[in-house]
Design an enzyme around this catalytic site. Structure first.
Site, mmCIF file in Angstrom:
data_model
loop_
_atom_site.group_PDB
_atom_site.id
_atom_site.type_symbol
_atom_site.label_atom_id
_atom_site.label_comp_id
_atom_site.label_asym_id
_atom_site.label_seq_id
_atom_site.Cartn_x
_atom_site.Cartn_y
_atom_site.Cartn_z
ATOM 1 N N ASN A 32 0.822 -1.199 0.000
ATOM 2 C CA ASN A 32 0.000 0.000 0.000
ATOM 3 C C ASN A 32 0.863 1.258 0.000
ATOM 4 O OD1 ASN A 32 -2.685 1.379 0.532
ATOM 5 N ND2 ASN A 32 -1.555 2.059 2.342
ATOM 6 N N GLU A 33 0.632 2.148 -0.958
ATOM 7 C CA GLU A 33 1.211 3.497 -1.002
ATOM 8 C C GLU A 33 2.712 3.513 -0.691
ATOM 9 O OE1 GLU A 33 -1.363 5.827 1.526
ATOM 10 O OE2 GLU A 33 -2.957 5.830 0.018
ATOM 11 N N PRO A 34 3.515 2.862 -1.531
ATOM 12 C CA PRO A 34 4.957 2.757 -1.230
ATOM 13 C C PRO A 34 5.677 4.095 -1.160
ATOM 14 C CG PRO A 34 4.473 2.013 -3.475
ATOM 15 C CD PRO A 34 3.161 2.151 -2.770
ATOM 16 N N HIS A 55 -4.507 5.097 -6.156
ATOM 17 C CA HIS A 55 -5.495 5.789 -5.324
ATOM 18 C C HIS A 55 -5.659 7.201 -5.884
ATOM 19 C CE1 HIS A 55 -3.957 3.048 -1.801
ATOM 20 N NE2 HIS A 55 -4.503 2.364 -2.793
#
Length: 615
Positions: A198-200, A295
């Site tokens: 998630n969201e690196p 996202h």
């Protein structure tokens, strides 16, 4: 009983031009721009909306989730706390808090109970919570006793009762647990997708007490290659999703990654990621990325749509900024609109990169939210987003946050407009409006007969709209029903439309200010064939929609042999299974995407179900 919703007569619509009215023409052509609408754009991350089709288990806590003991850490979201929040929030009984994988199992069980598809996030940051002992301090930066190291491959025999004292977790053992619990992705209960963390781009700021270095292109590519290969080796039918980028600055250069200069020849990180995944997939001899996932939240200069704010300017901008998803004529009031307008609208531009650098990859927006959940502006924005997802051919989408208030109304407008599981059509058709500042329009049909046409009209202005809907179709529609919600409350109401409003496939109607309308136009002159003794047979097809493989379950109350036919919409038999018992199942494998009819027939009765195949 529905609210009173008074339409103007055709004469009044043609003659009135008083203040507070505007005229907009909508053009719908059922033969143009046709493409299948993915059923998985009606997804959620949190909450329990029963009509959701796609459920993502994701977010910051899943990055640091330890499947062996269910501890997690939300990092900067909540005081860097190691705790048992996840089993608590999922209402697990106390005796399951530390049962391996109980959080994952409860999540997917709830997806199965409502017929939804699950996507499960797998960890790649490097470490997960090792205990539930509260806040982790800066002095306890990994490696320390507060963190368990993540390893993709165990290199030893799997167990369903892992060692919780070795300060390690193994992702392949976690996958083994899920496969043991639910089966492979190509089975009815299997998990269909796995998400590469998630969201690196935010790992080093979100989890400052776990790691003190920010991700690089090279680190992310290497970790994704390894973990994707593990997933595909263990469950070849499962989808792999990544990179779950948080927003545009990550799309651009991985949040200013230190090795971005190495990839300066690429337009943006999106291209670099896709090029790398195509190359690594070729080297591996198998596709390692199935869905490019990101996202998308509004990030405007002067207002905050992603909030509960309902001042006038916020509401106006909230209803407009959805256009950044699809509308090339719109430039949003944000730093992105100022400096990177050429890369908007975002869905077409990412899809262009996919087509150029890794064709065949699907696209997901696995987090988004336009705020205003308890205000009509939020409901209209949410409905606009769902319509735009179908229009642009997005494959997966999942709303972040609880689904409540007007968000429920927006989803219901597409997924349950009549309170009886009535859904927006599965085939998008061309739809345009002469004033897209004030109104959006989306249209679809249910199948290739075009006999049922759905038109979504959103009035985002403070004026009533004198709407003229011109429909180009060989079908002559003769009946119209309207389902709507408005600023009065967040319920969806039904209103019959007078016959006089629809003439020669031109529908005229007055759409009140701040109202979302779902018009259903039908041709009722030719009735569908009704099977004799239909109640004698039970028939179901699962999964439906399917990507090609589906199981037909049948039971005939009258003993005797039966036949299963798979037909196209013209009634031509494509496959036939004969001499079937009065109760049983048949496995189907359909090669081409489309809509099919599955019919079970016995000597005295028959029953037909629709099957949707997605590719």
């Amino acid at each position: 009983m529905g609210k009173l919703y008074i339409p103007f007569t055709v004469l009044l619509l043609l003659t009135m031009s008083a203040r507070g009215q505007m005229s907009i023409t909508y053009n719908i052509d059922v033969s143009q721009d046709r493409h299948n609408i993915s059923p998985y754009i009606y997804g959620i991350n949190n909450g329990t909306y029963k009509k959701a089709t796609w459920r993502r288990w994701g977010g910051n806590r899943t990055s640091a989730y330890n499947w062996e003991n269910n501890y997690s850490n939300a990092g900067a979201d909540y005081i860097d706390d190691n705790d048992d929040y996840l089993p608590w929030v999922m209402n697990l009984p106390a005796n399951q808090y530390k049962s391996p994988g109980s959080v994952l199992k409860a999540f997917h069980d709830s997806s199965l109970a409502q017929g939804a598809v699950s996507g499960i996030t797998l960890p790649m940051v490097g470490w997960v919570s090792n205990d539930g002992n509260g806040p982790v301090t800066a002095g306890e930066l990994a490696p320390s006793a507060r963190w368990a190291q993540v390893r993709d491959v165990k290199g030893a025999a799997f167990t369903l009762t892992p060692d919780t004292t070795d300060s390690k977790i193994f992702v392949d053992e976690e996958l083994n647990f899920l496969l043991n619990s639910f089966g492979h992705a190509n089975t009815a209960n299997g998990i269909k997708a796995y998400i590469m963390d998630n969201e690196p781009g935010l790992w080093c700021t979100q989890f400052q007490h776990m790691r003190n270095t920010c991700v690089t292109y090279n680190e992310l590519f290497t970790k994704t290659d390894t973990l994707s290969a593990v997933v595909k080796n263990m469950d070849s039918g499962a989808l792999v999703m990544g990179p779950e980028s948080f927003g545009f600055s990550e799309y651009w250069d991985l949040q200013n990654a230190t090795d971005k200069a190495t990839y300066a020849a690429d337009h943006w990180f999106v291209d670099s990621y896709l090029k790398h995944m195509q190359q690594s997939s070729t080297a591996a001899g198998k596709r390692l990325l199935d869905v490019f996932s990101v996202h998308w939240y509004p990030d405007l200069n002067t207002v905050h749509p992603y909030s509960d704010d309902t001042d006038h300017q916020t509401c106006i901008q909230r209803m407009q900024c959805t256009r950044s998803l699809w509308d090339s004529s719109y430039v949003e009031d944000s730093w992105i609109g100022t400096w990177f307008a050429a890369d908007l609208p975002i869905i077409p531009h990412i899809k262009n990169s996919i087509a150029q650098f890794y064709p065949g990859t699907k696209m997901a927006i696995n987090e988004y939210d336009y705020g205003g959940h308890h205000h009509i502006s939020g409901g209209l924005a949410q409905a606009d987003a769902l319509g735009a997802f179908g229009k642009t051919g997005l494959d997966y989408a999942a709303l972040w946050g609880e689904i409540n208030g007007y968000n429920v109304a927006a989803f219901d407008l597409f997924r349950n407009y009549d309170g009886n599981n009535g859904t927006y059509g599965g085939i998008y058709v061309k739809s345009t409006a002469t004033n897209i500042d004030s109104s959006s329009v989306y249209a679809s049909v249910e199948d290739n007969t075009n006999k049922t046409l759905h038109i979504i009209v959103l009035n985002k202005s403070g004026n009533d709209i004198n709407a003229t809907m011109n429909v180009q179709s060989a079908v002559n529609y003769n009946k119209t029903d309207l389902y709507y919600f408005d600023k009065t409350d967040s319920a969806v109401y039904h209103q019959s439309v007078p016959n006089a409003a629809l003439s020669n496939n031109v529908l005229t109607y007055s759409v009140p200010a701040y109202t979302a309308c779902h018009f259903v136009l039908r041709d009722t002159t030719v009735l569908a064939v009704v099977s004799v003794n239909k109640a004698d047979i039970q028939l179901s097809v699962f999964p439906n929609p399917s990507t090609g493989s589906a199981t037909v379950y049948f039971e005939n109350a009258v003993p005797g042999k039966g036949v299963v036919d798979v037909c196209d919409l013209q009634g031509r038999v494509l496959e036939r299974y004969v001499d079937l018992p009065s109760k049983g199942s048949v496995q189907l494998n359909v090669a081409s995407a489309g809509i099919y009819l599955v019919r079970y027939s016995s000597e005295r009765s028959s029953k037909t179900e629709k099957l949707v195949i997605l590719k």
